[in-house]
Design a protein around this motif. Structure first.
Motif, PDB file in Angstrom:
ATOM      1  N   TRP A  99       0.838  -1.205   0.000  1.00 35.00           N
ATOM      2  CA  TRP A  99       0.000   0.000   0.000  1.00 35.00           C
ATOM      3  C   TRP A  99       0.868   1.247   0.000  1.00 35.00           C
ATOM      4  CZ3 TRP A  99      -4.794  -1.124  -1.148  1.00 35.00           C
ATOM      5  CH2 TRP A  99      -5.407  -2.277  -0.672  1.00 35.00           C
ATOM      6  N   VAL A 102       3.197   1.575  -3.518  1.00 34.91           N
ATOM      7  CA  VAL A 102       2.542   2.051  -4.751  1.00 34.91           C
ATOM      8  C   VAL A 102       2.287   3.562  -4.702  1.00 34.91           C
ATOM      9  CG1 VAL A 102       1.488  -0.175  -5.269  1.00 34.91           C
ATOM     10  CG2 VAL A 102       0.206   1.506  -3.935  1.00 34.91           C
ATOM     11  N   ARG A 107      11.350   3.611  -1.313  1.00 34.49           N
ATOM     12  CA  ARG A 107      11.454   2.492  -0.363  1.00 34.49           C
ATOM     13  C   ARG A 107      12.424   2.819   0.769  1.00 34.49           C
ATOM     14  NH1 ARG A 107      11.122  -2.964  -4.174  1.00 34.49           N
ATOM     15  NH2 ARG A 107       9.153  -2.389  -5.159  1.00 34.49           N
ATOM     16  N   GLU A 292      11.152  -7.538  -5.456  1.00 34.70           N
ATOM     17  CA  GLU A 292       9.876  -7.361  -6.154  1.00 34.70           C
ATOM     18  C   GLU A 292       8.756  -7.890  -5.278  1.00 34.70           C
ATOM     19  OE1 GLU A 292       9.876  -8.649 -10.181  1.00 34.70           O
ATOM     20  OE2 GLU A 292      11.907  -7.956 -10.550  1.00 34.70           O
ATOM     21  N   PHE A 293       7.602  -7.261  -5.412  1.00 30.78           N
ATOM     22  CA  PHE A 293       6.465  -7.647  -4.560  1.00 30.78           C
ATOM     23  C   PHE A 293       5.292  -8.105  -5.398  1.00 30.78           C
ATOM     24  CE2 PHE A 293       9.075  -4.865  -2.068  1.00 30.78           C
ATOM     25  CZ  PHE A 293       9.096  -5.496  -0.842  1.00 30.78           C
TER      26      PHE A 293
ATOM     27  N   LYS B  17       8.765 -10.096 -19.210  1.00 29.97           N
ATOM     28  CA  LYS B  17       9.118 -10.464 -17.836  1.00 29.97           C
ATOM     29  C   LYS B  17       9.153 -11.983 -17.729  1.00 29.97           C
ATOM     30  CE  LYS B  17       9.580  -9.914 -13.351  1.00 29.97           C
ATOM     31  NZ  LYS B  17      10.764  -9.262 -12.792  1.00 29.97           N
ATOM     32  N   LYS B  53       1.642  -4.936 -11.619  1.00 32.39           N
ATOM     33  CA  LYS B  53       2.709  -4.718 -10.631  1.00 32.39           C
ATOM     34  C   LYS B  53       3.878  -3.949 -11.242  1.00 32.39           C
ATOM     35  CE  LYS B  53       1.785  -8.263  -7.235  1.00 32.39           C
ATOM     36  NZ  LYS B  53       2.283  -9.423  -6.517  1.00 32.39           N
ATOM     37  N   THR B  56       2.915  -0.352 -11.298  1.00 29.68           N
ATOM     38  CA  THR B  56       2.907   0.306  -9.985  1.00 29.68           C
ATOM     39  C   THR B  56       4.292   0.375  -9.351  1.00 29.68           C
ATOM     40  OG1 THR B  56       2.393  -1.812  -8.979  1.00 29.68           O
ATOM     41  CG2 THR B  56       0.542  -0.342  -9.381  1.00 29.68           C
ATOM     42  N   GLY B  57       5.280  -0.215 -10.013  1.00 27.58           N
ATOM     43  CA  GLY B  57       6.632  -0.190  -9.457  1.00 27.58           C
ATOM     44  C   GLY B  57       6.890  -1.291  -8.448  1.00 27.58           C
ATOM     45  N   LEU B  58       5.919  -2.173  -8.223  1.00 27.93           N
ATOM     46  CA  LEU B  58       6.135  -3.281  -7.279  1.00 27.93           C
ATOM     47  C   LEU B  58       7.034  -4.345  -7.880  1.00 27.93           C
ATOM     48  CD1 LEU B  58       2.533  -3.746  -5.820  1.00 27.93           C
ATOM     49  CD2 LEU B  58       4.526  -2.810  -4.647  1.00 27.93           C
ATOM     50  N   SER B  59       7.057  -4.388  -9.214  1.00 28.00           N
ATOM     51  CA  SER B  59       7.880  -5.363  -9.914  1.00 28.00           C
ATOM     52  C   SER B  59       8.607  -4.637 -11.047  1.00 28.00           C
ATOM     53  CB  SER B  59       6.962  -6.465 -10.457  1.00 28.00           C
ATOM     54  OG  SER B  59       7.725  -7.565 -10.872  1.00 28.00           O
ATOM     55  N   ARG B  60       9.629  -5.278 -11.585  1.00 27.81           N
ATOM     56  CA  ARG B  60      10.383  -4.635 -12.673  1.00 27.81           C
ATOM     57  C   ARG B  60      10.341  -5.495 -13.928  1.00 27.81           C
ATOM     58  NH1 ARG B  60      13.508  -3.706  -8.463  1.00 27.81           N
ATOM     59  NH2 ARG B  60      14.577  -5.669  -8.801  1.00 27.81           N
ATOM     60  N   PRO B  76       9.713   7.052  -8.891  1.00 27.03           N
ATOM     61  CA  PRO B  76       8.642   7.073  -7.874  1.00 27.03           C
ATOM     62  C   PRO B  76       7.544   8.092  -8.186  1.00 27.03           C
ATOM     63  CG  PRO B  76      10.791   7.041  -6.809  1.00 27.03           C
ATOM     64  CD  PRO B  76      11.038   7.222  -8.275  1.00 27.03           C
ATOM     65  N   ARG B  79       4.082   7.374  -9.699  1.00 22.07           N
ATOM     66  CA  ARG B  79       2.981   6.835  -8.888  1.00 22.07           C
ATOM     67  C   ARG B  79       2.119   7.950  -8.265  1.00 22.07           C
ATOM     68  NH1 ARG B  79       7.386   3.346  -8.023  1.00 22.07           N
ATOM     69  NH2 ARG B  79       8.018   4.135  -5.994  1.00 22.07           N
ATOM     70  N   TYR B  84      -4.389   2.348  -6.975  1.00 21.38           N
ATOM     71  CA  TYR B  84      -4.184   0.919  -7.272  1.00 21.38           C
ATOM     72  C   TYR B  84      -4.934   0.054  -6.278  1.00 21.38           C
ATOM     73  CZ  TYR B  84      -1.610  -3.549  -7.525  1.00 21.38           C
ATOM     74  OH  TYR B  84      -1.270  -4.867  -7.619  1.00 21.38           O
ATOM     75  N   LEU B  85      -5.631  -0.925  -6.805  1.00 19.30           N
ATOM     76  CA  LEU B  85      -6.278  -1.932  -5.963  1.00 19.30           C
ATOM     77  C   LEU B  85      -5.653  -3.278  -6.308  1.00 19.30           C
ATOM     78  CD1 LEU B  85      -8.582  -2.918  -4.038  1.00 19.30           C
ATOM     79  CD2 LEU B  85      -9.955  -3.250  -6.083  1.00 19.30           C
ATOM     80  N   PRO B  86      -4.937  -3.895  -5.357  1.00 19.97           N
ATOM     81  CA  PRO B  86      -4.298  -5.180  -5.672  1.00 19.97           C
ATOM     82  C   PRO B  86      -5.317  -6.327  -5.684  1.00 19.97           C
ATOM     83  CG  PRO B  86      -3.838  -4.578  -3.412  1.00 19.97           C
ATOM     84  CD  PRO B  86      -4.636  -3.455  -3.999  1.00 19.97           C
ATOM     85  N   VAL B  89      -5.964  -8.423  -1.170  1.00 18.61           N
ATOM     86  CA  VAL B  89      -6.065  -7.245  -0.306  1.00 18.61           C
ATOM     87  C   VAL B  89      -5.662  -7.647   1.117  1.00 18.61           C
ATOM     88  CG1 VAL B  89      -7.633  -5.497   0.585  1.00 18.61           C
ATOM     89  CG2 VAL B  89      -7.872  -6.285  -1.749  1.00 18.61           C
TER      90      VAL B  89
END
Lengths: 293, 308
Positions: A99, A102, A107, A292-293, B17, B53, B56-60, B76, B79, B84-86, B89
């Motif tokens: 949360w 994003v 970080r 990575e998440f 990816k 992801k 949203t920058g959670l993954s590359r 960053p 964003r 964003y709704l994953p 949750v």
């Protein structure tokens, strides 16, 4: 302070304070202060350089400081390992941290803020004991011990280094142990074994040991003259190698105010854990940025 | 890429990816325009969540690039306009819904009073008014998803990324979600909505990007992608081999699924002719209907490499 950093740090502190473990901690802290109070009323004898002498006020004060700081150190270590580090890394594992990730928040801000929140928690609980210690010392010896505040700061530095290494180890075991090895080598390079793991293992136990235990052990072996030169040299080496033993040594001879403190007051001793904090933090940030998440 | 596509709020350009030996995304490119709901469609494991992801920058991404409002997703600041709704949750244990939303509104830069007003507006709109003082992690699944949606809308985003938003929602809540998304669309927001429920997307999505095993099968407006042909469906009690061979001879374009046999045709009159043909070969049928192809038909036809 940047708003996101402040908000996240305060949130981490609030989360830690409202945990059930915090209520248990409060009970333990009152128990610790009771032990400190008891140590100030201790009657009996101590063996100093082979001589049996009555415990004086100075020794009692030293013992009280040792019990207080030993207790805070040990509890702080448990809090770091079992409450604060799992809270930070658990947030990442469970997806709760996503949360925040994003959002336009780096970080590094997240990690520093969460660790800062943890450190504030450690500072709050240790300040409670230090304040209690000061009140008790004032009551029993009639003087306010300003140097205990300095001890509190050095203790916080040590706890911060545990926190840093704890987070790093939980992010990546290899990187954590690699970093600790660097510190160990740095410590050995300075001819002082000050790696945090050794401190973790030895300091808590050593500082909690009764005053004069080493002298009491040495006196029957060497008689009233005290140990010969070689034995004294070994003893002196032990002082450096085993921080905990050093604390006991201090308590016994009543030499310095360093007794009961994890860091004996020399610059090198302080420099190693201080250097460890940014090292652990930088490695953790590097790992977190890669993750990575 | 056209000028309009370059200005699109979401731009995905040649994203690839891999996870070990598994290809999650293979050279995927598409754009999401403003004021549109774009459905990111595909079965489970198609790469939809991975793509979101990455955005949203959670993954590359291993290769390719993506940008939000022209800012590369590696920055960053990309964003800032994002909600964003994953798919999964997960909320922290401890804070109430109000506390959680307040923290995140403030992290987005809102002052306390402004954040409070926004939260009130959102929880009322999403039917969460009674849950404000309850621990957020203890809410029911459907309420948690709505709370996640409230979080996504907190910053009044220009780009909304929603991963399976209707999962865990009851039919009433789904209808409310649809009207909310259409309202956001009218405000000019670019919405990328992932789902494996192809039919559910049809009334919402003006555009789609269809993924299968990491590859983009099709991308564009629904009206342009869906063929103009008609589908004639014959519902029968059981599809037998004898029937297959008979209809293959008569209607070589027949496709079958469960108890239905479907033929794509440009001739709506076939619906009238077909019962006669079936009667002629002695096949008993329950119904013969004509309908326009939907996203589900399109997806399967793309998989088979032919138009429905």
């Amino acid at each position: 302070m940047r708003p996101a950093l402040r908000l996240l740090a305060v949130d981490a502190l609030r989360t830690l304070l409202t945990r059930r473990a915090s209520a248990l901690l409060l009970v333990l802290l009152f128990g610790l202060l009771t032990a400190v109070s008891c140590s100030l009323q201790l009657a009996g004898e101590s063996v100093v350089n082979g001589q049996v002498v009555p415990i004086d006020n100075e020794t009692r004060s030293g013992l009280a400081v040792g019990v207080a700081y030993g207790g805070v150190h040990f509890l702080g270590l448990l809090l770091v390992l079992f409450v604060i580090v799992p809270a930070i890394t658990g947030e990442m594992e469970s997806g709760v941290a996503s949360w925040i990730f994003v959002k336009p928040i780096g970080r590094e801000t997240y990690l520093i803020a969460r660790m800062l929140g943890g450190l504030l928690f450690l500072a709050a609980f240790s300040a409670f004991v230090v304040a209690g210690l000061e009140v008790l010392l004032l009551k029993y010896s009639g003087r306010f011990e300003a140097r205990a505040i300095l001890g509190w700061v050095t203790l916080l530095i040590l706890l911060a280094s545990y926190l840093g290494w704890g987070v790093l180890l939980s992010l990546h075991l290899g990187a954590g142990f690699g970093g600790l090895l660097v510190l160990l080598l740095a410590g050995l390079g300075a001819a002082v074994n000050l790696d945090p793991l050794t401190r973790i293992l030895l300091w808590g136990g050593g500082s909690g040991a009764p005053a004069g235990i080493l002298d009491a052990f040495l006196a029957p072996l060497f008689g009233a003259e005290g140990p010969p030169f070689l034995a004294r040299a070994v003893y002196a080496a032990l002082y450096f190698v085993l921080p905990g033993a050093g604390n006991v040594h201090d308590l016994a001879v009543g030499a310095t105010f360093g007794r009961g403190l994890p860091i004996q007051g020399d610059a090198i001793s302080l420099a190693i854990p201080v250097a460890g904090i940014p090292l652990a933090l930088l490695l953790s940030l590097w790992l977190l940025k890669k993750r990575e998440f | 890429m056209t000028g309009a596509a370059t200005d699109a709020p979401i731009r995905v350009d040649g994203i690839s990816k891999r996870y070990g030996g598994v290809t999650a995304l293979a050279d995927v490119s598409f754009t999401v325009p403003a004021g549109e709901i774009t459905g990111l469609l595909g079965p489970n494991g198609a790469g939809k969540t991975t793509l979101l992801k990455i955005l949203t920058g959670l993954s590359r991404a291993d290769a390719g690039s993506a940008a939000i409002l022209g800012v590369p997703v590696s920055e960053p600041t990309s964003r800032t306009p994002l909600g964003y709704l994953p798919e999964v949750v997960a909320f922290p244990r401890g804070p109430t819904l109000d506390e959680f939303l307040m923290l995140h509104a403030r992290l987005l830069g809102a002052a306390r009073t402004e954040a409070g007003a926004r939260i009130t507006r959102l929880v009322d709109r999403l039917g969460l008014g009674d849950a404000r003082s309850r621990p957020i992690a203890a809410l029911s699944k459907g309420m948690r998803r709505r709370a996640g949606l409230a979080h996504a809308l907190l910053g009044e985003p220009a780009v909304l990324l929603l991963d399976e938003p209707s999962a865990d929602l009851d039919p009433i809540a789904r209808r409310e979600l649809e009207s909310l998304l259409l309202e956001e669309k009218r405000r000019g927001i670019a919405i990328l909505l992932s789902s494996h429920l192809l039919l559910e997307m049809e009334p919402l999505a003006g555009r789609v990007a269809m993924l299968h095993q990491g590859a983009l099968l099709a991308e564009g407006s629904v009206s342009a992608l869906l063929p103009t042909t008609h589908l004639v469906e014959v519902t029968i009690s059981s599809v037998t081999d004898a029937l297959r061979s008979a209809t293959a001879h008569l209607l070589p374009t027949f496709r079958e699924s469960e108890r239905k046999m479907t033929v794509a045709t440009n001739d709506p009159a076939l619906a009238i002719e077909l019962p006669k043909l079936l009667d002629g070969i002695g096949v008993r049928y329950e119904a013969v209907t004509t309908r326009r192809p939907n996203l589900r038909d399109l997806f399967f036809s793309l998989l088979e490499g032919k138009k429905p």
